[in-house]
Structures are given as C-alpha cells and as structure tokens.
Design an enzyme around this catalytic site. Structure first.
Site, PDB file in Angstrom:
ATOM      1  CD  GLU A   1      27.956   3.926  14.986  1.00 36.62           C
ATOM      2  OE1 GLU A   1      27.686   2.753  15.662  1.00 36.62           O
ATOM      3  OE2 GLU A   1      29.074   4.116  15.737  1.00 36.62           O
TER       4      GLU A   1
ATOM      5  CG  ASP B   1      22.482   6.300  20.153  1.00 32.86           C
ATOM      6  OD1 ASP B   1      23.539   6.526  20.331  1.00 32.86           O
ATOM      7  OD2 ASP B   1      21.829   5.359  20.616  1.00 32.86           O
TER       8      ASP B   1
END
Length: 540
Positions: free
Chosen positions: A196, A15
């Site tokens: 997302e 991420d």
C-alpha cells in the site's frame, strides 16, 4: 550539532506525505473520521513545525457522516505542480470483512478518491474532483516530461483473495482534472504482503517506487523497487526493506513504515514515515501513529539506504544544515473567550459544526449542544484534542443542568466509539449525579456512579494520565480540594492494539468535551475553559 527529536509530529499524525516548495517544507497527514480533514504542517528547517492548514473544511469537499470508526480520510498525498498544490485523498465509507465457515469471504469496502487544489497552502482549497474507487492510498507523480500519473493500491474484494492486489497506475490530466487511459498493474509487492502507500520518484533515469508493506503494526516497513520504465517491471531493493523496526514491540520507535521522500535545496534526501511509541512494557501505542523523519542516502549502486545502512529508524538524527527557523509561539490560555475554535481541537465526521457547538451562543463559553450517543457515526457533540504525551493532566469547568437520564456531558478520553473513559454529569430519578462510563471493545460499556447526589451549579473536572493509569477528579469550587474518583482506569486500552476482531483501529487517543441529549431537545453544556498540560519524556 543540532539533532531532531523523533517523532516530529506527535500524537496521531500518520501516513505522512512531504513536499518542498522553495524554502518551505510541508507534511500532510491522515485525519480519518476527525474534522476538518487532513492536517498540513509547515517547516523551514525540519526542526520547528506548525499547523498550517486543515484543507478539507466544507461539506462539498468532505462529509463523513456515517463513516465507521477509523474510516474517513486515509493517506493524503501532497504535491506541487503548475504553480499550485495538489492534494489527493481517500474518503473511506465502509470497512467490512466476512468469513464463511471459517474461510475468508468477500471483503466489501468503499474507497472514494478525490483531488483538490490551491495556490496557497493555507488558502481556500477547491471543490474536489472525483478520481476512482479502486483502492486506497492514492498519490500523484509529476514526471519530468510534463505528464502526471495517479497511483493507488488495488483492492481485491473477492473471497479468498489477497485483498492487497498491488499498485496500479493511470495517467492524470491536470488540466481536465480527470484520469485518462486505462489503469495498469505495475507492482504486486513482496512476500511481506499488505502492499500500500505508493509514492513514485525519478532519479538518474530510474523510476523508484516506494510502498508500505507488512501491515501497519509491528512488522510495518518501507519497501522500494525500481524500473527503467514507469510501467515496470520493478526490481525489488536487494537489501530488503529500506526502513523497518520489524518485530520490535518496545523501545522509543516502533511500527516504522509508510514513507515519502523529499530533497532539500542542499541536495540531501530525507525520508518521512509513520511510527509508534509503545507504553513501556505494555505493547500499546496510545499516542497513535506519529510522524518521524531522518536523512537517507543514495548509494553508488543507485539504491536508497539509511545513513547507517541498517534500515533502522533513528530517534535523534542529525538535523539538516539549515538556519534554524522557529515559529512565533502560539499561546492560548485555555479560555473560550474567542469566536473561533482553538487549532488544537477537532470534532467528528460532520461538515456542519454549528449543529454541535458554538463559541458565540454564550460569549466566553464553548457551548456543546447535546446530540447523539458517544458511539454515533453521525452527529456527535464531541470536541477534543490529541493526546501528545504519555503523562498529562486536563482540567475543565462546565455548567450543565440536565433534566433527565438521557442527557449527559463532561470530560472524555476517547479513541473511538468502542474505547473511551467518560466522566460525565447526568440525572437519575430527578437527582443530578456524576458517573464514569467506560467502553472496551471486548466487554462493552460499563458505568460507575461516582456521586449519587451532585450539587447544582458549575463543576470542574480533571483527568490525569500517567502512562497506563487514568484518574478522574472533580470539585464544585476552585477553592476546594479535588475529589479523586476511587477507581484507576486503564488508559492503555485507548490504542490500536486493543480491539475486537475485524474492527479497524488506525487513529489515536483524544481528550476533550462531550455532550449528549438522546431526548432530542439539544440540552446544552457550557465549558468556560479547557487546559491540557503534558509532561515531556527525557530525550533519548
């Protein structure tokens, strides 16, 4: 010509969020249940990186005791404005999903989003300000008009809903450190689903929204859309995903997605993203999700594309035209003759490490205090480092004198509370013994006794991993030959892809030291040294 070697951050660094401040480039990555929270790496050339900070290091900032496996800190976002760094992060407290008669029931999850700030990347970060709990992957966008906006994915917990309800935006008052106005849904995603990881950029009057889609597995992707208004409507990129290794289950780079952009001083744009490297032929990424980077281009139609225009991740992209900036080499000999924990190591969940370990209780040793089970979500004395290579060897020397079967300590290869291989010393019927405990999410825990009557005194323990094969060994004297445990353990189960239904699996394999005392007397184990030697694969 110099080339980068992806991934640039190896072994469980997912991420990525990237920001440039002058000549310095920083990447923040997720740490989930591992403490301290968030890793920030620093580079000046995109080739050489060093760990610069783990900013969430106090109980007031982060307390993950009770957070389930693969919860905790998700998808931090790092930005710079008003002469300081802004770090947004989620602390995920519950990952729950139910079914009712085979249909999708309510999925009750708790995502709490916070912001901390600091004027130096390696300084003491502020206490957090709470933002919201409507979904995960929060990120800040600082517009050129001086206003800032918080984006996050919107979670829909209701039965038979899509869960991933899109991306919402709400104004953030930087002075007051709070959200103002009402949130607005600006993008519901594409047919790939699982929308997302939002990031927003402004270029030539367009707002460009980057999201992750397709789930974090083999179909992961970076998707973009744009609008003249920050509130939309957003038109999706005409080519489809900007970057993906969709469906690929082998090869050097798979699972590519969840990206972020940075512009260098020379005007070039770079995309950093997470990726996976599966074991050859096994479709299992034991190193977890790692961070890669490559140059991208803005075309005449205003859309972002890879340099080759093929939306493919690159294993060895050309490095930027920057002076090489290597960091001074940090050398640690593996001995614990120091007062601080070497930067390679982290522990699980608690902001109170003094409950778990000490480097001063017995100088020259890392002392672990026996705490809860190796499956605990609260106080688990487990100190470990990331696996960064498919082939590696770890050795350690331990002194441990258990008095009953509730006490154990040793060397552990650990993914989470349901997946590990643990070579440990314990006691059975008053006799010290050596055993291996292995956990598999579909089988449970199994124990194999290696030495039924182990001599007293110090013991050296070794783990050797070659691809998917793990072998343990031991000896009581450094002058002796290693005694190999006559069992080959499956190292490939320590990955995202091996799991029981409904369990989150978003981390990677760690190898380290552990100690339990279920009797509650905190029986200690002392480790004199810990050495990890990894073997690099040949460059592709």
């Amino acid at each position: 010509m110099t080339r980068l070697q992806n991934p640039i951050l190896r072994g469980f660094n997912p991420d990525p969020s990237i920001v440039r401040v002058g000549d310095d480039i920083y990447i923040a990555t997720s740490t989930f249940e591992w403490y301290p929270g968030v890793q920030i790496h620093h580079s000046r050339d995109l080739v050489n990186w060093r760990l610069a900070s783990r900013p969430l290091s106090r109980a007031s900032q982060l307390d993950m005791r009770g957070d389930p496996d693969s919860c905790g800190v998700w998808a931090p976002d790092l930005s710079y404005a008003d002469g300081k760094f802004w770090l947004i992060y989620s602390d995920v407290k519950r990952y729950g999903q139910t079914t009712v008669n085979g249909a999708s029931g309510a999925s009750l999850r708790d995502f709490h989003n916070f912001v901390v700030t600091c004027d130096r990347i390696d300084g003491e970060w502020s206490d957090p300000s709470y933002l919201n709990s409507s979904g995960f992957d929060p990120a800040l966008f600082h517009d050129d008009d001086g206003r800032s906006w918080l984006l996050n994915m919107l979670w829909d917990h209701r039965p038979n809903r899509g869960r991933f309800a899109g991306i919402v935006i709400q104004e953030f008052d930087r002075a007051a450190l709070r959200l103002v106005g009402e949130p607005k849904l600006i993008f519901t995603g594409t047919e790939r689903g699982f929308t997302e990881g939002p990031h927003l950029y402004k270029r030539d009057g367009w707002y460009h929204l980057m999201v992750a889609e397709g789930g974090t597995g083999w179909d992961h992707a970076v998707v973009m859309a744009r609008s003249r208004s920050i509130f939309g409507p957003y038109d999706v990129h005409p080519d489809g995903p900007v970057l993906t290794a969709q469906g690929r289950r082998d090869g050097p780079i798979t699972r590519a997605g969840h990206g972020d952009l940075v512009d260098l001083a020379d005007g070039t744009t770079w995309l950093t993203y997470l990726c996976g490297r599966p074991l050859p032929g096994r479709e299992r990424c034991v190193l977890g999700r790692e961070t890669a980077i490559q140059a991208v281009r803005w075309d005449e139609d205003g859309w972002l594309r890879t340099i080759k225009g093929d939306a493919e991740p690159e294993v060895a992209p050309l490095a930027p035209n920057l002076p090489r900036a290597p960091w001074p080499r940090r050398v640690w000999d593996g001995r614990f003759d120091r007062s601080d924990l070497p930067e390679e190591f982290q522990w699980l969940r608690t902001p109170d490490p003094a409950e778990l370990f000490s480097l001063t209780a017995r100088p020259g040793r890392l002392r672990l205090f026996g705490r809860e089970t190796v499956g605990s979500y609260f106080r688990q004395a487990l100190v470990a480092r990331r696996q960064e290579h498919f082939d590696y060897t770890v050795t350690t020397r331990m002194e441990f004198a258990p008095t009953n079967f509730q006490q154990a300590a040793g060397l552990i290869c650990y993914y989470n509370s349901t997946k590990f291989h643990y070579l440990n010393v314990t006691v059975d019927a008053g006799v010290r013994q050596l055993q291996v405990m292995s956990a598999h999410p579909e089988i449970g825990c199994e124990t194999a006794v290696v030495v039924a009557a182990l001599p007293d005194g110090a013991i050296e323990l070794r783990a050797t991993v070659v691809q998917d094969a793990l072998h343990f060994a031991w000896r009581v004297d450094s002058a002796e030959d290693w005694q190999t445990v006559p069992i080959t353990f499956d190292a490939s189960i320590l990955c995202d892809e091996v799991t029981a239904p409904g369990l989150p699996n978003f981390t990677g394999t760690f190898v380290g030291m552990a100690c339990q005392d279920l009797s509650g007397t905190a029986m200690a184990a002392d480790f004199e040294w810990f050495r990890y030697v990894g073997k690099d694969a040949a460059p592709v």
